[in-house]
Design a protein around this motif. Sequence first.
Motif, short mmCIF file in Angstrom:
data_model
loop_
_atom_site.label_atom_id
_atom_site.label_comp_id
_atom_site.label_asym_id
_atom_site.label_seq_id
_atom_site.Cartn_x
_atom_site.Cartn_y
_atom_site.Cartn_z
N UNK A 223 44.63 22.62 31.52
CA UNK A 223 45.41 21.73 30.72
C UNK A 223 46.76 21.84 30.83
N UNK A 224 47.23 22.67 31.85
CA UNK A 224 48.73 22.67 32.27
C UNK A 224 49.28 23.91 31.26
N UNK A 225 48.70 24.58 30.62
CA UNK A 225 49.23 25.62 29.68
C UNK A 225 49.15 27.08 30.67
N UNK A 226 49.93 28.01 30.19
CA UNK A 226 50.26 29.28 30.82
C UNK A 226 49.96 30.35 29.94
N UNK A 227 48.89 30.97 29.99
CA UNK A 227 48.59 32.23 29.26
C UNK A 227 49.08 33.53 29.99
N UNK A 228 50.00 34.32 29.12
CA UNK A 228 50.54 35.62 29.70
C UNK A 228 49.67 36.66 28.98
N UNK A 229 49.02 37.55 29.46
CA UNK A 229 48.33 38.59 29.27
C UNK A 229 48.47 39.72 29.81
N UNK A 230 48.74 40.93 29.05
CA UNK A 230 49.03 42.16 29.71
C UNK A 230 47.87 42.62 30.72
N UNK A 231 48.32 43.32 31.63
CA UNK A 231 47.52 43.76 32.65
C UNK A 231 46.31 44.73 32.27
N UNK A 232 46.73 45.59 31.09
CA UNK A 232 45.66 46.49 30.53
C UNK A 232 44.27 45.59 29.95
N UNK A 233 44.77 44.36 29.71
CA UNK A 233 43.61 43.38 29.10
C UNK A 233 42.48 43.31 30.19
N UNK A 234 42.76 43.52 31.43
CA UNK A 234 41.77 43.00 32.70
C UNK A 234 41.23 44.41 32.98
N UNK A 235 42.18 45.48 32.67
CA UNK A 235 41.49 46.89 33.05
C UNK A 235 40.60 47.56 31.89
N UNK A 236 40.70 46.96 30.70
CA UNK A 236 39.97 47.53 29.63
C UNK A 236 38.90 46.68 29.02
N UNK A 237 38.71 45.40 29.41
CA UNK A 237 37.96 44.47 28.64
C UNK A 237 37.11 43.73 29.99
#
Length: 353
Positions: A223-237
């Motif tokens: 729906x054209x939103x942008x979610x900004x997430x820390x890189x550590x989220x992808x490495x730890x979850x």
Amino acid sequence: MGLGSIVRMLAITAGAAGAAFVLNRAAESVARRLSGRRPGSPVLALLRTCRRPLQLAIGATLLLLGEPWAALPLRMRGGVRHLLLLCTIFGGAWLAARLVALVIDTSLLLSARRQDLGRARRARTQAGMLRRICQAAIAVIALGAMLMTFPAVRSLGTSLLASAGLVGVVAGVAAQSTLGNLFAGVQMAFGDMVRIGDTVVVAGEWGTVEEITLTYVVVATWDQRRIVMPVSYFAGRPFENWSRNDTRITGTATLHVDHSTPVEELRREFDTLLAKTELWDGEGKALQVVDTTPTTMVVRALMTARDAGDAFELRCLVRERLIAYLREEHPQALPRLAVTRAPGGETPESMAS
């Protein structure tokens, strides 16, 4: 400052500017020949980004070399030479950063022509991460070199080196989160966990990876939103990556229908519908009764698509067309709430009597 010094300084400046212009034009001519003389060549466009740093580096270097010939007064010579040295260092660092980006982006363009989509996305992600790391290293080295030209800073070098261990420990504790994101970003890029363009599901949100930096990841949702997430989220979850090895995906559409539904006719309509749409990739399909309740049957339609976007569109299309088919051809197959007595059955009143 005498007239002769002024004339010689202007001559040196004009000569440096002319030499920088000539060398820049020669480099652009060579680049045009290497790119096959195509005006819209991406390689030529990348080379043009090096024009200004090249002119600055060449001009500052020539002025620094020609400064002794200008015979400036002693009170001005030190300041002018220091300024030219700073400009030379800055121009060289700027040019080095652009050359690194040029080499990485050119190799990416050349390799993307011979690779599949998945490898191209992985190369793009790794190239972007490597470019940022190299440019950050060049900036730090250039800043250190420029600071060391100042006598006051140079005299503090011994004490700074002596306290580097303590400062490093303090900085590591204070920037633990930032450093964690930094190392997680390198791990994610070169560990091939997620790439730019991948379709992912993170924190319950479905979207496409739009940007990966050293510290954060930008996910563009449907729906054209942008979610900004820390890189550590992808490495730890844990997270879902729907296009890591292959973009193909299986979509499902579930229907609740009456027990009297002619499943074979519904399956033939499903096959006809898939054969007419380009959203189906032709790899797999199935329509099965997967469950039943006291009032309905649960029919599940499976179909494969080229990517997640096509799969979503295909699921909506199949669900809509099958319901329309049942409504027009077999209206008795739609779910109903029984309010009359079944043939041969007994009503609750007769059972009570």
